[in-house]
Design an enzyme around this catalytic site. Structure first.
Site, PDB file in Angstrom:
ATOM      1  N   HIS A   1       0.829  -1.209   0.000  1.00 24.52           N
ATOM      2  CA  HIS A   1       0.000   0.000   0.000  1.00 24.52           C
ATOM      3  C   HIS A   1       0.859   1.252   0.000  1.00 24.52           C
ATOM      4  O   HIS A   1       0.540   2.247  -0.657  1.00 24.52           O
ATOM      5  CB  HIS A   1      -0.912   0.001   1.230  1.00 24.52           C
ATOM      6  CG  HIS A   1      -2.243  -0.621   0.969  1.00 24.52           C
ATOM      7  ND1 HIS A   1      -3.059  -1.103   1.958  1.00 24.52           N
ATOM      8  CD2 HIS A   1      -2.912  -0.839  -0.191  1.00 24.52           C
ATOM      9  CE1 HIS A   1      -4.163  -1.586   1.425  1.00 24.52           C
ATOM     10  NE2 HIS A   1      -4.096  -1.437   0.128  1.00 24.52           N
TER      11      HIS A   1
ATOM     12  N   ARG B   1     -10.346  -1.939 -12.682  1.00 25.75           N
ATOM     13  CA  ARG B   1     -10.568  -3.019 -11.716  1.00 25.75           C
ATOM     14  C   ARG B   1     -12.001  -2.917 -11.197  1.00 25.75           C
ATOM     15  O   ARG B   1     -12.373  -1.899 -10.611  1.00 25.75           O
ATOM     16  CB  ARG B   1      -9.583  -2.904 -10.558  1.00 25.75           C
ATOM     17  CG  ARG B   1      -8.114  -2.798 -10.976  1.00 25.75           C
ATOM     18  CD  ARG B   1      -7.228  -2.624  -9.746  1.00 25.75           C
ATOM     19  NE  ARG B   1      -5.835  -2.385 -10.093  1.00 25.75           N
ATOM     20  CZ  ARG B   1      -5.288  -1.178 -10.221  1.00 25.75           C
ATOM     21  NH1 ARG B   1      -6.041  -0.094 -10.026  1.00 25.75           N
ATOM     22  NH2 ARG B   1      -4.022  -1.039 -10.523  1.00 25.75           N
TER      23      ARG B   1
ATOM     24  N   ARG C   1     -11.440  -5.264 -16.581  1.00 20.81           N
ATOM     25  CA  ARG C   1     -11.157  -6.618 -16.106  1.00 20.81           C
ATOM     26  C   ARG C   1     -12.351  -7.119 -15.308  1.00 20.81           C
ATOM     27  O   ARG C   1     -12.792  -6.437 -14.370  1.00 20.81           O
ATOM     28  CB  ARG C   1      -9.906  -6.624 -15.222  1.00 20.81           C
ATOM     29  CG  ARG C   1      -9.524  -8.006 -14.692  1.00 20.81           C
ATOM     30  CD  ARG C   1      -8.286  -7.928 -13.821  1.00 20.81           C
ATOM     31  NE  ARG C   1      -8.537  -7.248 -12.559  1.00 20.81           N
ATOM     32  CZ  ARG C   1      -7.577  -6.864 -11.708  1.00 20.81           C
ATOM     33  NH1 ARG C   1      -6.307  -7.064 -12.017  1.00 20.81           N
ATOM     34  NH2 ARG C   1      -7.880  -6.260 -10.578  1.00 20.81           N
TER      35      ARG C   1
ATOM     36  N   GLU D   1      -0.849 -13.429 -16.850  1.00 23.99           N
ATOM     37  CA  GLU D   1      -0.221 -13.279 -15.539  1.00 23.99           C
ATOM     38  C   GLU D   1       0.433 -14.572 -15.074  1.00 23.99           C
ATOM     39  O   GLU D   1       1.199 -14.582 -14.118  1.00 23.99           O
ATOM     40  CB  GLU D   1      -1.274 -12.883 -14.497  1.00 23.99           C
ATOM     41  CG  GLU D   1      -2.077 -11.651 -14.866  1.00 23.99           C
ATOM     42  CD  GLU D   1      -3.344 -11.557 -14.052  1.00 23.99           C
ATOM     43  OE1 GLU D   1      -3.335 -10.875 -13.021  1.00 23.99           O
ATOM     44  OE2 GLU D   1      -4.353 -12.181 -14.447  1.00 23.99           O
TER      45      GLU D   1
ATOM     46  N   ASN E   1       2.724  -7.580 -12.322  1.00 22.34           N
ATOM     47  CA  ASN E   1       2.857  -7.845 -10.881  1.00 22.34           C
ATOM     48  C   ASN E   1       2.727  -9.337 -10.599  1.00 22.34           C
ATOM     49  O   ASN E   1       3.580  -9.943  -9.949  1.00 22.34           O
ATOM     50  CB  ASN E   1       1.790  -7.072 -10.098  1.00 22.34           C
ATOM     51  CG  ASN E   1       1.926  -5.570 -10.240  1.00 22.34           C
ATOM     52  OD1 ASN E   1       2.943  -5.067 -10.692  1.00 22.34           O
ATOM     53  ND2 ASN E   1       0.892  -4.844  -9.869  1.00 22.34           N
ATOM     54  N   ASP E   2       1.640  -9.935 -11.081  1.00 19.20           N
ATOM     55  CA  ASP E   2       1.446 -11.361 -10.842  1.00 19.20           C
ATOM     56  C   ASP E   2       2.385 -12.210 -11.693  1.00 19.20           C
ATOM     57  O   ASP E   2       2.857 -13.260 -11.236  1.00 19.20           O
ATOM     58  CB  ASP E   2      -0.011 -11.759 -11.110  1.00 19.20           C
ATOM     59  CG  ASP E   2      -0.866 -11.682  -9.850  1.00 19.20           C
ATOM     60  OD1 ASP E   2      -0.356 -12.011  -8.770  1.00 19.20           O
ATOM     61  OD2 ASP E   2      -2.033 -11.290  -9.944  1.00 19.20           O
TER      62      ASP E   2
ATOM     63  N   ARG F   1       4.186 -11.283  -4.080  1.00 25.40           N
ATOM     64  CA  ARG F   1       4.389  -9.875  -4.447  1.00 25.40           C
ATOM     65  C   ARG F   1       4.026  -8.904  -3.337  1.00 25.40           C
ATOM     66  O   ARG F   1       4.298  -7.708  -3.448  1.00 25.40           O
ATOM     67  CB  ARG F   1       3.616  -9.537  -5.720  1.00 25.40           C
ATOM     68  CG  ARG F   1       2.096  -9.545  -5.610  1.00 25.40           C
ATOM     69  CD  ARG F   1       1.495  -9.386  -6.998  1.00 25.40           C
ATOM     70  NE  ARG F   1       0.053  -9.296  -7.014  1.00 25.40           N
ATOM     71  CZ  ARG F   1      -0.623  -8.160  -7.031  1.00 25.40           C
ATOM     72  NH1 ARG F   1       0.021  -7.018  -6.981  1.00 25.40           N
ATOM     73  NH2 ARG F   1      -1.933  -8.161  -7.076  1.00 25.40           N
TER      74      ARG F   1
ATOM     75  N   CYS G   1      -0.415  -3.870 -18.320  1.00 22.79           N
ATOM     76  CA  CYS G   1      -1.224  -3.146 -17.337  1.00 22.79           C
ATOM     77  C   CYS G   1      -0.684  -3.294 -15.920  1.00 22.79           C
ATOM     78  O   CYS G   1      -1.263  -2.777 -14.980  1.00 22.79           O
ATOM     79  CB  CYS G   1      -2.686  -3.581 -17.389  1.00 22.79           C
ATOM     80  SG  CYS G   1      -2.971  -5.286 -16.911  1.00 22.79           S
TER      81      CYS G   1
END
Length: 560
Positions: free
Chosen positions: A184, A286, A322, A411, A434-435, A445, A482
């Site tokens: 975060h 999202r 998504r 991903e 990221n994934d 992650r 993305c």
């Protein structure tokens, strides 16, 4: 000078004196209360309500992703299960302070053991607990210090409530000892354009008053920088300021090759700011915000209303949505709340939606209706695709329900390795770096202890991206990025060199990426990408790209 390595967020650089974040409040003493349980319950519930209200108000002031995070924290303070646990402990004769501490600690242990998204939320529980205990004790809640002058904030990690309301006139930069690139703290720092280096373990040795240079672009904190280093930093700050003030133009390489720059959004609220910063559309919307706080799946009408608002904001532009990306690590009672040993590898993404196909059908129906009522160019993609069969399942269902352009997220390494066949079965692909990095490197992650393995610069990750880019070129299928890797200006050039046809990122990163792309032609981008691919590790790959980029710039300018 000495350098402390970390993970830079963005391209910023800043210098100033260190001020350390205060240590957390000590654990409340476990002693019998001199009040009766009813009075202690009254105290506990009052403090929980005050903290929840304060978090809500901070979120409303902050807006954007910070608002979502702080509202989630407020919900923690109001969670009925937690309150029931507090009341049960009060019945045993404990003080409100101790009961709150123990109840939150117990819940924290549960979440930490689950890993993934909920594991990361464990730290947020600590912050809420500290704020409630501080209110009960009538002492200031731990938070950002105010020394009365500009400073570099050094902390073990920063609670979302603090990151969201940092005084950017005073906080020159942020350095955290813990945390990873998708924590975060990192997400909010990127959104607010805060100069930050996270996961800098050796920053624990810094003391109040130490002079440091925080260089996010180069992933370092320089202790006691000399004048030459400071002068270079001032030049970079001035150059970034000029770039930010330059007229907004479509993303493109120096030779005119178009590279659309899109925005990652978590709610409709961020649309106006994304457009102001030059987003040419949305590369990742999202939809989880509609589902995660709900006790039931939102109706088709409720969903259609939100999607229509988004598409109306981006009339005439591409919007990639998504479908719900949830599962055991973000449990939803109406989707899948079964406990799993390793939720990151469990029933999530398209797997969870397929398990509860009605939810997927309703979401696709709502999206198709919103598309028909607006003038944006809607593309819809499925998360966590691992097989060609899953790709065919999603695109067929989406087409049946009225979606004109259906694609997939890459991903999972399996999808990248079979990219020719996956891309041959859909209209587009978007790489979630990221994934993809997490699964390629077997490194959670959201876990700071393995943050150094989470870099999308690793050649193994880049090679998989290259596979997808090459498959896209062969099949004529657009391949976007993305994941937040696209927000790194130099890595953005590498991604284009590997075959990416569009880039999507936090809106605050658009200016830096736009300026970076404009420095290189397509041949340059491919050469820089080849240099990074030839390296053995993430740090080596980034350094090789830096060197290749410098060579490309020198050649273009006719330097010796």
């Amino acid at each position: 000078m000495n350098e402390i390595q970390g993970i830079g967020i963005g391209q910023g650089v800043a210098a100033g004196p260190v001020i350390r974040m205060a240590e957390p409040l000590p654990e409340p003493v476990d002693r019998p209360s001199h009040l009766d349980a009813a009075r202690e319950e009254e105290r506990a519930k009052a403090s929980l309500a005050v903290v929840a209200d304060e978090l809500q108000r901070r979120g409303a002031r902050a807006g954007g992703a910070a608002k979502d995070v702080l509202e989630a924290q407020a919900m923690m303070a109001e969670d009925p299960t937690l309150i029931t646990d507090v009341v049960a402990r009060l019945a045993e004769g404990k003080t409100a302070e101790r009961a709150v501490y123990e109840a939150f600690a117990s819940f924290r242990e549960l979440l930490a053991g689950m890993g993934g998204y909920l594991g990361e939320r464990a730290a947020d529980l600590d912050d809420v607990s500290q704020r409630v205990v501080a209110h009960l004790l009538k002492v200031p809640a731990p938070g950002v210090p105010d020394p009365g002058h500009p400073f570099v904030l050094v902390a073990r990690d920063l609670a979302p409530a603090d990151t969201a309301v940092l005084d950017l006139e005073q906080v020159l930069a942020l350095v955290t000892i813990d945390g990873g690139p998708t924590s975060h703290t990192a997400i909010l720092a990127r959104e607010q354009s805060i100069v930050a280096v996270v996961g800098a373990a050796d920053a624990a040795s810094l003391a109040d008053g130490d002079q440091v240079l925080v260089d996010a672009e180069h992933d370092v904190v320089v202790v006691a920088p000399d004048e030459a280093r400071l002068a270079e930093a001032r030049e970079r700050i001035a150059a970034r300021k000029l770039a930010a003030e330059a007229p907004v133009t479509p993303g493109a390489l120096a030779d005119g090759t178009a590279v659309p720059l899109l925005a990652n959004l978590g709610s409709v609220a961020g649309a106006a700011e994304a457009l102001r910063l030059g987003a040419e559309g949305v590369g990742l919307f999202r939809t989880e915000f509609l589902f995660l706080d709900a006790e039931r799946a939102p109706s088709i009408t409720e969903q259609q209303e939100q999607y229509t608002k988004l598409l109306t904001e981006f009339a005439g532009k591409k919007v990639v949505v998504r479908v719900l990306d949830a599962g055991a690590d973000k449990p939803l009672a109406f989707l899948n709340d079964a406990e799993e040993e390793n939720p990151a590898l469990g029933l999530r993404g398209i797997r969870a939606l397929r398990h509860s196909e009605t939810i997927l059908r309703e979401q696709l129906t709502a999206l198709a209706a919103a598309d028909a009522a607006t003038e944006a160019e809607l593309w819809v993609m499925a998360p966590m695709i691992a097989t060609v069969e899953e790709t065919r399942y999603f695109t067929a269902l989406a087409t049946e329900l009225g979606i004109r352009t259906a694609g997939v997220m890459v991903e999972v390494p399996a999808a990248a390795l079979l990219a020719d066949r996956v891309l041959g079965a859909c209209a587009f692909a978007s790489i979630g770096t990221n994934d993809l990095t997490q699964y390629t490197m077997a490194a959670d992650r959201l876990l700071g202890t393995v943050a150094q393995l989470q870099s999308p610069w690793h050649p193994a990750v880049l090679r998989l991206i290259e596979e997808v880019g090459a498959a896209g070129a062969r099949t004529g299928t657009p391949v976007g990025i993305c994941g937040e890797a696209a927000a790194d200006p130099l890595l953005a050039v590498v991604l284009v060199g590997l075959g990416a046809t569009s880039l999507s990122m936090s809106p605050s990163a658009l200016a830096d990426v736009r300026a970076s792309l404009a420095r290189y032609g397509l041949d340059d981008a491919r050469a820089i990408a080849r240099a990074a691919l030839a390296a053995e590790g993430a740090a080596d790959a980034k350094q090789a790209a830096v060197t290749a980029a410098a060579s490309a710039t020198a050649a273009r300018e006719g330097a010796p």
